[in-house]
Write a protein that holds these residues in place. Structure first.
Motif, PDB file in Angstrom:
ATOM      1  N   THR A 115      43.127  52.759  38.657  1.00 21.40           N
ATOM      2  CA  THR A 115      41.810  52.073  38.613  1.00 21.40           C
ATOM      3  C   THR A 115      41.599  51.655  40.070  1.00 21.40           C
ATOM      4  OG1 THR A 115      42.599  49.517  38.440  1.00 21.40           O
ATOM      5  CG2 THR A 115      41.987  50.989  36.444  1.00 21.40           C
ATOM      6  N   GLY A 116      40.581  51.028  40.466  1.00 20.25           N
ATOM      7  CA  GLY A 116      40.303  50.494  41.781  1.00 20.25           C
ATOM      8  C   GLY A 116      41.271  49.246  42.146  1.00 20.25           C
ATOM      9  N   ASP A 117      42.231  48.937  41.118  1.00 28.23           N
ATOM     10  CA  ASP A 117      43.261  47.965  41.444  1.00 28.23           C
ATOM     11  C   ASP A 117      44.483  48.284  40.857  1.00 28.23           C
ATOM     12  OD1 ASP A 117      44.082  45.266  41.935  1.00 28.23           O
ATOM     13  OD2 ASP A 117      43.626  44.525  39.896  1.00 28.23           O
ATOM     14  N   ILE A 175      46.093  44.354  31.181  1.00 25.40           N
ATOM     15  CA  ILE A 175      46.574  44.188  32.203  1.00 25.40           C
ATOM     16  C   ILE A 175      46.455  45.174  33.413  1.00 25.40           C
ATOM     17  CG2 ILE A 175      49.089  43.537  33.271  1.00 25.40           C
ATOM     18  CD1 ILE A 175      49.976  42.948  30.121  1.00 25.40           C
ATOM     19  N   ARG A 176      46.101  44.587  34.488  1.00 24.53           N
ATOM     20  CA  ARG A 176      45.580  45.317  35.905  1.00 24.53           C
ATOM     21  C   ARG A 176      46.644  45.065  36.758  1.00 24.53           C
ATOM     22  NH1 ARG A 176      40.136  47.026  35.818  1.00 24.53           N
ATOM     23  NH2 ARG A 176      39.218  45.919  34.257  1.00 24.53           N
ATOM     24  N   GLY A 177      46.405  45.857  37.789  1.00 21.37           N
ATOM     25  CA  GLY A 177      47.362  45.600  39.111  1.00 21.37           C
ATOM     26  C   GLY A 177      48.559  45.997  39.201  1.00 21.37           C
ATOM     27  N   ALA A 185      31.431  39.476  33.998  1.00 22.17           N
ATOM     28  CA  ALA A 185      32.106  39.363  35.145  1.00 22.17           C
ATOM     29  C   ALA A 185      33.401  39.911  35.287  1.00 22.17           C
ATOM     30  CB  ALA A 185      32.175  37.807  35.917  1.00 22.17           C
ATOM     31  N   CYS A 186      33.721  40.847  36.063  1.00 25.84           N
ATOM     32  CA  CYS A 186      35.137  41.171  36.265  1.00 25.84           C
ATOM     33  C   CYS A 186      36.014  40.463  36.903  1.00 25.84           C
ATOM     34  CB  CYS A 186      35.175  42.928  37.047  1.00 25.84           C
ATOM     35  SG  CYS A 186      34.715  42.504  38.649  1.00 25.84           S
ATOM     36  N   PRO A 187      37.435  40.605  36.883  1.00 29.39           N
ATOM     37  CA  PRO A 187      38.154  39.678  37.949  1.00 29.39           C
ATOM     38  C   PRO A 187      37.782  39.510  39.286  1.00 29.39           C
ATOM     39  CG  PRO A 187      39.519  41.258  36.367  1.00 29.39           C
ATOM     40  CD  PRO A 187      38.303  41.843  36.396  1.00 29.39           C
ATOM     41  N   GLY A 188      37.151  40.464  39.877  1.00 35.00           N
ATOM     42  CA  GLY A 188      36.816  40.317  41.322  1.00 35.00           C
ATOM     43  C   GLY A 188      38.078  39.979  42.227  1.00 35.00           C
ATOM     44  N   GLU A 189      37.345  39.463  43.501  1.00 37.35           N
ATOM     45  CA  GLU A 189      38.186  39.035  44.511  1.00 37.35           C
ATOM     46  C   GLU A 189      38.630  37.690  44.095  1.00 37.35           C
ATOM     47  OE1 GLU A 189      36.202  37.845  48.137  1.00 37.35           O
ATOM     48  OE2 GLU A 189      37.626  38.984  49.432  1.00 37.35           O
ATOM     49  N   ALA A 198      41.513  38.666  42.684  1.00 39.47           N
ATOM     50  CA  ALA A 198      42.691  39.204  41.649  1.00 39.47           C
ATOM     51  C   ALA A 198      42.633  40.751  41.688  1.00 39.47           C
ATOM     52  CB  ALA A 198      42.196  38.928  40.244  1.00 39.47           C
ATOM     53  N   CYS A 199      41.560  41.369  42.027  1.00 37.53           N
ATOM     54  CA  CYS A 199      41.489  42.911  42.262  1.00 37.53           C
ATOM     55  C   CYS A 199      41.234  43.487  43.592  1.00 37.53           C
ATOM     56  CB  CYS A 199      40.265  43.445  41.409  1.00 37.53           C
ATOM     57  SG  CYS A 199      39.976  45.047  41.685  1.00 37.53           S
ATOM     58  N   ALA A 200      42.059  44.235  43.840  1.00 39.21           N
ATOM     59  CA  ALA A 200      42.038  44.834  45.207  1.00 39.21           C
ATOM     60  C   ALA A 200      41.012  45.511  45.866  1.00 39.21           C
ATOM     61  CB  ALA A 200      43.120  45.709  45.449  1.00 39.21           C
ATOM     62  N   SER A 201      40.085  46.068  44.833  1.00 40.69           N
ATOM     63  CA  SER A 201      38.643  46.419  45.197  1.00 40.69           C
ATOM     64  C   SER A 201      37.601  45.534  45.179  1.00 40.69           C
ATOM     65  CB  SER A 201      38.374  47.846  44.280  1.00 40.69           C
ATOM     66  OG  SER A 201      39.133  48.605  44.175  1.00 40.69           O
ATOM     67  N   GLY A 202      37.722  44.235  45.034  1.00 43.00           N
ATOM     68  CA  GLY A 202      36.800  43.094  44.627  1.00 43.00           C
ATOM     69  C   GLY A 202      36.369  42.947  46.044  1.00 43.00           C
ATOM     70  N   ARG A 203      34.953  42.699  46.220  1.00 39.74           N
ATOM     71  CA  ARG A 203      34.443  42.313  47.393  1.00 39.74           C
ATOM     72  C   ARG A 203      33.688  40.862  47.391  1.00 39.74           C
ATOM     73  NH1 ARG A 203      37.519  44.979  48.953  1.00 39.74           N
ATOM     74  NH2 ARG A 203      37.407  47.027  49.957  1.00 39.74           N
ATOM     75  N   ILE A 249      28.100  40.386  36.969  1.00 48.77           N
ATOM     76  CA  ILE A 249      28.530  40.044  38.398  1.00 48.77           C
ATOM     77  C   ILE A 249      29.865  41.012  38.522  1.00 48.77           C
ATOM     78  CG2 ILE A 249      29.676  38.121  39.719  1.00 48.77           C
ATOM     79  CD1 ILE A 249      28.004  36.106  38.436  1.00 48.77           C
ATOM     80  N   SER A 250      29.870  41.955  39.660  1.00 47.10           N
ATOM     81  CA  SER A 250      30.796  42.867  39.572  1.00 47.10           C
ATOM     82  C   SER A 250      31.373  42.876  40.959  1.00 47.10           C
ATOM     83  CB  SER A 250      30.054  44.421  39.449  1.00 47.10           C
ATOM     84  OG  SER A 250      30.905  45.246  39.523  1.00 47.10           O
ATOM     85  N   GLY A 251      32.561  42.875  41.019  1.00 47.80           N
ATOM     86  CA  GLY A 251      33.346  42.778  42.307  1.00 47.80           C
ATOM     87  C   GLY A 251      33.063  43.893  43.177  1.00 47.80           C
ATOM     88  N   CYS A 252      32.838  45.005  42.684  1.00 47.05           N
ATOM     89  CA  CYS A 252      32.391  46.242  43.505  1.00 47.05           C
ATOM     90  C   CYS A 252      31.438  47.321  42.573  1.00 47.05           C
ATOM     91  CB  CYS A 252      33.570  46.967  43.873  1.00 47.05           C
ATOM     92  SG  CYS A 252      34.453  48.045  42.688  1.00 47.05           S
ATOM     93  N   ALA A 253      31.232  48.307  43.251  1.00 45.92           N
ATOM     94  CA  ALA A 253      30.256  49.277  42.604  1.00 45.92           C
ATOM     95  C   ALA A 253      30.818  49.996  41.292  1.00 45.92           C
ATOM     96  CB  ALA A 253      29.569  50.367  43.635  1.00 45.92           C
ATOM     97  N   LYS A 254      32.005  49.649  41.093  1.00 45.13           N
ATOM     98  CA  LYS A 254      32.683  50.375  39.825  1.00 45.13           C
ATOM     99  C   LYS A 254      31.936  49.935  38.698  1.00 45.13           C
ATOM    100  CE  LYS A 254      36.991  52.298  41.570  1.00 45.13           C
ATOM    101  NZ  LYS A 254      36.817  51.654  43.004  1.00 45.13           N
ATOM    102  N   GLY A 255      31.605  48.492  38.717  1.00 42.83           N
ATOM    103  CA  GLY A 255      31.024  47.873  37.437  1.00 42.83           C
ATOM    104  C   GLY A 255      31.920  47.622  36.207  1.00 42.83           C
ATOM    105  N   CYS A 256      33.220  47.504  36.300  1.00 45.23           N
ATOM    106  CA  CYS A 256      34.015  47.570  35.127  1.00 45.23           C
ATOM    107  C   CYS A 256      33.792  46.838  33.876  1.00 45.23           C
ATOM    108  CB  CYS A 256      35.557  46.959  35.593  1.00 45.23           C
ATOM    109  SG  CYS A 256      36.482  48.355  36.757  1.00 45.23           S
ATOM    110  N   ALA A 257      33.092  45.658  34.129  1.00 41.86           N
ATOM    111  CA  ALA A 257      32.893  44.475  33.420  1.00 41.86           C
ATOM    112  C   ALA A 257      31.809  44.724  32.156  1.00 41.86           C
ATOM    113  CB  ALA A 257      32.418  43.225  33.721  1.00 41.86           C
TER     114      ALA A 257
HETATM  115  S1  SF4 Z   1      34.293  46.303  39.277  1.00 39.96           S
HETATM  116 FE1  SF4 Z   1      35.873  44.549  39.545  1.00 39.96          FE
HETATM  117  S2  SF4 Z   1      37.628  44.801  38.383  1.00 39.96           S
HETATM  118 FE2  SF4 Z   1      36.474  46.810  38.582  1.00 39.96          FE
HETATM  119  S3  SF4 Z   1      37.376  47.806  40.419  1.00 39.96           S
HETATM  120 FE3  SF4 Z   1      35.407  46.771  41.068  1.00 39.96          FE
HETATM  121  S4  SF4 Z   1      36.286  44.651  41.710  1.00 39.96           S
HETATM  122 FE4  SF4 Z   1      38.036  45.466  40.534  1.00 39.96          FE
END
Ligand code: SF4
Length: 444
Positions: free
Chosen positions: A19-21, A64-66, A319-323, A325-330, A356-364
């Protein structure tokens, strides 16, 4: 361990997903639940090897991520050492209270077991894609209606006995109804459909079949007897058939720092819980307590920040874990979500999902949402009636994101007709007015 699965596959413990994280694993205990000791141990492993966050998904899986390749391997060893046996093969799912639920129409476990046994006699596990699943829903307090499944069998009462309503592809609302069957017929039909899916190749799903199931004379009962789908969330105290009770407690936005889950499990163990079951809609069920002890545990969970009330506005935010917690979170998704939920609870009236998404992946929340706040290089963007992957028309600085959503809430409230939902007000306002309000300070 380098044969990691492609995106979109199901990331079992033995085959984590990139994943992005880092790597992600998803696990479902075979026994349905875990002892508090095992869940505390798993939380500690997640904190040690992952990004410190544990998630419960909409299907009720633990995530569990990361992880790295090395730490995922270590996690698998520790899960084994904790005595947690995870489910493998084609998922045949029943509700977390199957056989214990006072409101259940029928115990779905015998049918689920018959389907598992029938699958085990075939080569279907190697021929079906990893996302193909079967849901056997006996009805009751914990709804499986929102859980996606290729094959859905739902108990329908019929003159003192039970029939199983078969449908294919989607949730209880979107699945295609096929037939009403007795238990033997339901098992036979499920296997026939899985075989038809497998014959079309590993990428195939039941929704791709033109004629998933041909009715036999014994199956052609009226489909007007369909049970109406519900979207109940198993939060609160429920009575069980064995005179005990269980309390459902949700993880806000489906995730929590692992050490807080461990803390809640310690509280639950001290109050006599012997088993904790992950459940759909991002909840944990603490089994075998008295009503009084359930209420006491609810109180403790609330002070730790868990969701203990179905009226909690956080239930309407994805809401995803985002910044961080997640390396891709902005953006700091959880912080923004908590601020909006406490300052603008009225906006979250249940008529729409705020994503509410940490990045464009939109995991949540991969699906379209009325409002999506998404982090990117230009700051926090707001997408109206789209997904996190869409290009936001307007941005605000990251530190302004919660205030920007607050301005949208005020605008939608002031434009709202009496008895109108916020979803209707937002739809009437349209994209330009909403994103102008959101980005106002950053362009003034
Ligand atoms: S959407 Fe959220 S959890 Fe998924 S990769 Fe982006 S920041 Fe990480």
């Amino acid at each position: 361990m380098n044969a990691f699965q492609r995106r979109g596959a199901c990331p079992a413990l033995s085959t984590p997903m990139q994943t992005g994280d880092g790597l992600l694993v998803r696990l479902n205990p075979v026994a349905g639940g875990l002892s508090p000791k095992a869940l505390i141990g798993l939380s500690e492993s997640a904190a040690r090897h992952g990004n410190g966050i544990m998630e419960i998904t909409a299907r009720g899986s633990i995530q569990i991520r990361g992880l790295t390749a090395a730490s995922a391997g270590q996690l698998a060893i520790e899960v084994n050492a904790l005595g947690i046996v995870v489910r493998t093969g084609v998922p045949v799912e029943t509700g977390p209270l199957a056989g214990l639920d006072q409101q259940e129409i029928a115990d779905p476990r015998p049918l689920a077991e018959a389907i598992r046994a029938a699958i085990a006699k075939t080569d279907l596990p190697s021929k079906l894609g990893p996302k193909v699943s079967v849901v056997v829903d006996g009805g009751g307090a914990v709804s499986l209606d929102a859980v996606l499944a290729d094959i859905r069998l739902v108990a329908i009462p019929e003159r003192g006995s039970t029939r199983w309503q078969l449908s294919t592809g989607g949730t209880a609302i979107t699945a295609r109804p096929q037939a009403l069957l007795d238990e033997a017929g339901a098992c036979e039909a499920a296997l026939a459909i899985l075989q038809a899916v497998a014959a079309k190749g590993r990428e195939s799903r039941a929704r791709d079949l033109t004629h998933p199931f041909t009715m036999t004379s014994g199956s052609a009962a009226s489909l007007s007897e369909r049970r109406h789908p519900t979207d109940s969330i198993p939060i609160g105290i429920l009575s069980l058939v064995n005179h005990a009770s269980t309390v459902g407690i949700a993880l806000p936005f489906g995730s929590m720092p692992a050490e807080r889950i461990a803390k809640l499990c310690t509280e639950a163990a001290a109050r006599g819980t012997e088993e904790i079951r992950p459940a759909p809609q991002r909840t944990l069920l603490f089994m075998g307590l008295t009503k009084k002890v359930c209420a006491d545990l609810q109180q403790a969970a609330s002070t730790f920040g868990f969701v203990t009330d179905v009226a909690d506005p956080r239930l309407h935010i994805a809401a995803c874990p985002g910044e961080p917690a997640c390396a891709s979170g902005r953006i700091a998704t959880r912080e923004v979500a908590e601020t909006v939920a406490s300052n603008h609870a009225g906006l979250l009236d249940g008529s729409f999902t705020l994503h509410i998404s940490g990045c464009a992946k939109g995991c949540a929340h991969p699906a379209t949402a009325a409002l999506t706040l998404v982090g990117g290089e230009n700051g926090a963007g707001l997408v109206v009636d789209g997904t996190a992957k869409a290009l936001p028309p307007r941005y605000s600085p990251r530190y302004e994101a919660a205030r920007g959503l607050g301005r949208v809430a005020e605008l939608a409230d002031s434009a709202r007709h009496s008895n109108e939902t916020f979803a209707a007000s937002l739809a009437r306002l349209g994209e330009a007015a909403i994103t102008d309000a959101f980005a106002r300070l950053s362009t003034d």
